[in-house]
Design a protein around this motif. Sequence first.
Motif, PDB file in Angstrom:
ATOM      1  N   PHE A 116       0.854  -1.180   0.000  1.00 27.43           N
ATOM      2  CA  PHE A 116       0.000   0.000   0.000  1.00 27.43           C
ATOM      3  C   PHE A 116       0.896   1.239   0.000  1.00 27.43           C
ATOM      4  CE2 PHE A 116      -2.147  -3.432   2.194  1.00 27.43           C
ATOM      5  CZ  PHE A 116      -3.437  -3.419   1.687  1.00 27.43           C
ATOM      6  N   ASN A 117       0.278   2.382  -0.282  1.00 23.64           N
ATOM      7  CA  ASN A 117       1.012   3.646  -0.242  1.00 23.64           C
ATOM      8  C   ASN A 117       0.185   4.665   0.542  1.00 23.64           C
ATOM      9  OD1 ASN A 117       2.508   5.953  -0.642  1.00 23.64           O
ATOM     10  ND2 ASN A 117       2.704   5.715  -2.849  1.00 23.64           N
ATOM     11  N   THR A 118       0.520   4.787   1.813  1.00 23.02           N
ATOM     12  CA  THR A 118      -0.138   5.733   2.721  1.00 23.02           C
ATOM     13  C   THR A 118      -1.658   5.495   2.778  1.00 23.02           C
ATOM     14  OG1 THR A 118       1.474   7.321   1.829  1.00 23.02           O
ATOM     15  CG2 THR A 118      -0.034   8.130   3.503  1.00 23.02           C
ATOM     16  N   PRO A 119      -2.077   4.313   3.156  1.00 23.18           N
ATOM     17  CA  PRO A 119      -3.518   4.053   3.300  1.00 23.18           C
ATOM     18  C   PRO A 119      -4.103   4.915   4.415  1.00 23.18           C
ATOM     19  CG  PRO A 119      -2.255   2.290   4.306  1.00 23.18           C
ATOM     20  CD  PRO A 119      -1.267   3.178   3.609  1.00 23.18           C
ATOM     21  N   PHE A 120      -5.414   5.095   4.380  1.00 16.10           N
ATOM     22  CA  PHE A 120      -6.034   6.000   5.354  1.00 16.10           C
ATOM     23  C   PHE A 120      -7.238   5.390   6.064  1.00 16.10           C
ATOM     24  CE2 PHE A 120      -8.876   9.337   6.758  1.00 16.10           C
ATOM     25  CZ  PHE A 120      -8.031  10.291   7.311  1.00 16.10           C
ATOM     26  N   GLY A 121      -8.246   4.948   5.321  1.00 20.48           N
ATOM     27  CA  GLY A 121      -9.494   4.488   5.931  1.00 20.48           C
ATOM     28  C   GLY A 121      -9.725   3.009   5.721  1.00 20.48           C
ATOM     29  N   ILE A 122     -10.542   2.416   6.587  1.00 22.32           N
ATOM     30  CA  ILE A 122     -10.848   0.999   6.483  1.00 22.32           C
ATOM     31  C   ILE A 122     -12.270   0.753   6.966  1.00 22.32           C
ATOM     32  CG2 ILE A 122      -9.900   0.474   8.787  1.00 22.32           C
ATOM     33  CD1 ILE A 122      -8.927  -2.219   7.596  1.00 22.32           C
ATOM     34  N   VAL A 123     -12.945  -0.188   6.324  1.00 24.11           N
ATOM     35  CA  VAL A 123     -14.305  -0.532   6.717  1.00 24.11           C
ATOM     36  C   VAL A 123     -14.517  -2.018   6.424  1.00 24.11           C
ATOM     37  CG1 VAL A 123     -15.415  -0.020   4.498  1.00 24.11           C
ATOM     38  CG2 VAL A 123     -16.702   0.281   6.629  1.00 24.11           C
ATOM     39  N   PHE A 124     -15.453  -2.633   7.151  1.00 20.98           N
ATOM     40  CA  PHE A 124     -15.694  -4.076   7.054  1.00 20.98           C
ATOM     41  C   PHE A 124     -17.096  -4.338   6.555  1.00 20.98           C
ATOM     42  CE2 PHE A 124     -17.033  -8.058   9.344  1.00 20.98           C
ATOM     43  CZ  PHE A 124     -16.268  -8.934   8.592  1.00 20.98           C
ATOM     44  N   ASP A 125     -17.221  -5.286   5.635  1.00 20.31           N
ATOM     45  CA  ASP A 125     -18.516  -5.726   5.130  1.00 20.31           C
ATOM     46  C   ASP A 125     -18.850  -7.047   5.798  1.00 20.31           C
ATOM     47  OD1 ASP A 125     -20.756  -6.521   3.780  1.00 20.31           O
ATOM     48  OD2 ASP A 125     -19.900  -6.392   1.772  1.00 20.31           O
ATOM     49  N   ALA A 126     -19.759  -7.010   6.749  1.00 22.64           N
ATOM     50  CA  ALA A 126     -20.096  -8.202   7.520  1.00 22.64           C
ATOM     51  C   ALA A 126     -20.787  -9.263   6.673  1.00 22.64           C
ATOM     52  CB  ALA A 126     -20.975  -7.825   8.709  1.00 22.64           C
ATOM     53  N   VAL A 127     -21.394  -8.869   5.565  1.00 23.84           N
ATOM     54  CA  VAL A 127     -22.094  -9.826   4.704  1.00 23.84           C
ATOM     55  C   VAL A 127     -21.105 -10.680   3.917  1.00 23.84           C
ATOM     56  CG1 VAL A 127     -23.696 -10.086   2.775  1.00 23.84           C
ATOM     57  CG2 VAL A 127     -24.119  -8.342   4.518  1.00 23.84           C
ATOM     58  N   SER A 128     -20.147 -10.037   3.261  1.00 23.35           N
ATOM     59  CA  SER A 128     -19.182 -10.771   2.437  1.00 23.35           C
ATOM     60  C   SER A 128     -17.925 -11.176   3.194  1.00 23.35           C
ATOM     61  CB  SER A 128     -18.782  -9.926   1.227  1.00 23.35           C
ATOM     62  OG  SER A 128     -18.039  -8.779   1.649  1.00 23.35           O
ATOM     63  N   GLY A 129     -17.688 -10.521   4.332  1.00 20.84           N
ATOM     64  CA  GLY A 129     -16.458 -10.780   5.077  1.00 20.84           C
ATOM     65  C   GLY A 129     -15.255 -10.047   4.514  1.00 20.84           C
ATOM     66  N   ALA A 130     -15.494  -9.119   3.581  1.00 19.04           N
ATOM     67  CA  ALA A 130     -14.396  -8.379   2.944  1.00 19.04           C
ATOM     68  C   ALA A 130     -14.125  -7.070   3.679  1.00 19.04           C
ATOM     69  CB  ALA A 130     -14.727  -8.097   1.480  1.00 19.04           C
ATOM     70  N   TRP A 131     -12.880  -6.637   3.576  1.00 19.29           N
ATOM     71  CA  TRP A 131     -12.456  -5.343   4.098  1.00 19.29           C
ATOM     72  C   TRP A 131     -12.153  -4.421   2.920  1.00 19.29           C
ATOM     73  CZ3 TRP A 131     -12.065  -4.397   9.401  1.00 19.29           C
ATOM     74  CH2 TRP A 131     -12.174  -5.521  10.223  1.00 19.29           C
ATOM     75  N   TYR A 132     -12.469  -3.134   3.080  1.00 26.04           N
ATOM     76  CA  TYR A 132     -12.188  -2.143   2.043  1.00 26.04           C
ATOM     77  C   TYR A 132     -11.288  -1.060   2.627  1.00 26.04           C
ATOM     78  CZ  TYR A 132     -15.903  -4.534  -0.431  1.00 26.04           C
ATOM     79  OH  TYR A 132     -16.659  -5.499  -1.045  1.00 26.04           O
ATOM     80  N   ILE A 133     -10.255  -0.695   1.879  1.00 22.33           N
ATOM     81  CA  ILE A 133      -9.225   0.224   2.363  1.00 22.33           C
ATOM     82  C   ILE A 133      -8.992   1.309   1.312  1.00 22.33           C
ATOM     83  CG2 ILE A 133      -6.795   0.444   3.031  1.00 22.33           C
ATOM     84  CD1 ILE A 133      -6.990  -2.634   3.733  1.00 22.33           C
ATOM     85  N   THR A 134      -8.935   2.564   1.747  1.00 22.46           N
ATOM     86  CA  THR A 134      -8.556   3.635   0.832  1.00 22.46           C
ATOM     87  C   THR A 134      -7.032   3.712   0.795  1.00 22.46           C
ATOM     88  OG1 THR A 134      -8.898   5.202   2.661  1.00 22.46           O
ATOM     89  CG2 THR A 134     -10.650   5.019   1.025  1.00 22.46           C
ATOM     90  N   ASP A 135      -6.488   3.400  -0.377  1.00 24.35           N
ATOM     91  CA  ASP A 135      -5.039   3.405  -0.582  1.00 24.35           C
ATOM     92  C   ASP A 135      -4.683   4.778  -1.150  1.00 24.35           C
ATOM     93  OD1 ASP A 135      -2.447   2.625  -0.784  1.00 24.35           O
ATOM     94  OD2 ASP A 135      -2.775   1.099  -2.318  1.00 24.35           O
ATOM     95  N   THR A 136      -4.509   5.733  -0.261  1.00 24.44           N
ATOM     96  CA  THR A 136      -4.536   7.155  -0.612  1.00 24.44           C
ATOM     97  C   THR A 136      -3.552   7.550  -1.708  1.00 24.44           C
ATOM     98  OG1 THR A 136      -5.308   7.689   1.604  1.00 24.44           O
ATOM     99  CG2 THR A 136      -4.363   9.481   0.326  1.00 24.44           C
ATOM    100  N   ASN A 137      -2.279   7.291  -1.501  1.00 24.44           N
ATOM    101  CA  ASN A 137      -1.292   7.775  -2.468  1.00 24.44           C
ATOM    102  C   ASN A 137      -1.144   6.866  -3.690  1.00 24.44           C
ATOM    103  OD1 ASN A 137      -0.877  10.036  -0.969  1.00 24.44           O
ATOM    104  ND2 ASN A 137       1.178   9.530  -0.290  1.00 24.44           N
ATOM    105  N   ASN A 138      -1.836   5.734  -3.690  1.00 18.77           N
ATOM    106  CA  ASN A 138      -1.953   4.929  -4.907  1.00 18.77           C
ATOM    107  C   ASN A 138      -3.215   5.298  -5.686  1.00 18.77           C
ATOM    108  OD1 ASN A 138       0.366   3.284  -5.071  1.00 18.77           O
ATOM    109  ND2 ASN A 138      -0.437   1.896  -3.502  1.00 18.77           N
ATOM    110  N   HIS A 139      -4.047   6.174  -5.104  1.00 17.77           N
ATOM    111  CA  HIS A 139      -5.278   6.634  -5.755  1.00 17.77           C
ATOM    112  C   HIS A 139      -6.168   5.454  -6.142  1.00 17.77           C
ATOM    113  CE1 HIS A 139      -3.030  10.334  -5.819  1.00 17.77           C
ATOM    114  NE2 HIS A 139      -2.112   9.779  -6.596  1.00 17.77           N
ATOM    115  N   ARG A 140      -6.300   4.528  -5.187  1.00 19.36           N
ATOM    116  CA  ARG A 140      -7.072   3.322  -5.431  1.00 19.36           C
ATOM    117  C   ARG A 140      -7.887   2.933  -4.200  1.00 19.36           C
ATOM    118  NH1 ARG A 140      -1.997   1.683  -8.320  1.00 19.36           N
ATOM    119  NH2 ARG A 140      -2.565   0.907 -10.406  1.00 19.36           N
ATOM    120  N   ILE A 141      -8.925   2.124  -4.435  1.00 19.16           N
ATOM    121  CA  ILE A 141      -9.679   1.497  -3.359  1.00 19.16           C
ATOM    122  C   ILE A 141      -9.341   0.016  -3.393  1.00 19.16           C
ATOM    123  CG2 ILE A 141     -11.938   1.207  -2.288  1.00 19.16           C
ATOM    124  CD1 ILE A 141     -11.069   4.149  -2.822  1.00 19.16           C
TER     125      ILE A 141
END
Length: 259
Positions: A116-141
């Motif tokens: 990752f490159n300077t990630p910032f935020g994270i959230v969890f999807d209890a339905v799928s079991g997946a985590w989502y992360i804002t990869d800030t300096n990679n300009h990606r989710i």
Amino acid sequence: MQSCKNGVVFCESNTKPTLEVCDGKDNNCNGSIDEGAFLCVLTVAGTGKSGAKDGSALQAQFSSPAGLFWSPSVGLLIVDSGNHRIRQLSPSTGQVQTWAGTTRGFQDGAKASAKFNTPFGIVFDAVSGAWYITDTNNHRIRQVSQQGVVTTLAGSGKQGLDNHTQLLQSKWSLPKGILLRQNDLTVVDSGSGHVRTINLKTKVLQSSFTKEQKFVSFRGLTKYVFKEPIDLVFSLQHVMHLDQVNLRFLGLQFLLGCL
């Protein structure tokens, strides 16, 4: 430390038990410190010195920690932005370890080798079991599956603003705050000043609010334009946004529909 003198229980410094207050001492002499004290702020992890050390919570080191998310199955995940990693604090062992990420860069794959490159935020999807992360300096989710595999959900890696119909061709600019409500993954795209939403079912990306638009705040007092929003959280009636340039924390009704 508890002691008994002439049938009377004493605590630390030869004081008698009192109600617990937030002072770093075991006031009621029950073996716990500051438990139940009103508005008590405690250090959960970290030494106060920048570093990347794993280990016991109060000996572990972080560098510019940002987002947090609690999951009963995983514990507390901490986005260790300056170390380009996601760290895990186990409530059962009190130990901090690296959960995902290695060094700064961009790489999908097993979370132990992903980058990752300077990630910032994270959230969890209890339905799928997946985590989502804002990869800030990679300009990606980024997405971490239940099996521990990191993939890219959205973003080409090129900085910009483009709600492309193909998520991997979309462009982002320093995504930061993130939240999930039902199937809508909402992201604060800090560099563009837009709040953008990905529907996880339809894979449709759209801007739910833009910096060019003005609105009346939820108390009907002020017209306002986003400059550099960085984070958001929702309550039952409002979505709250923090704008670090305008130095405001505002509640927006109906930004994402009826909440």
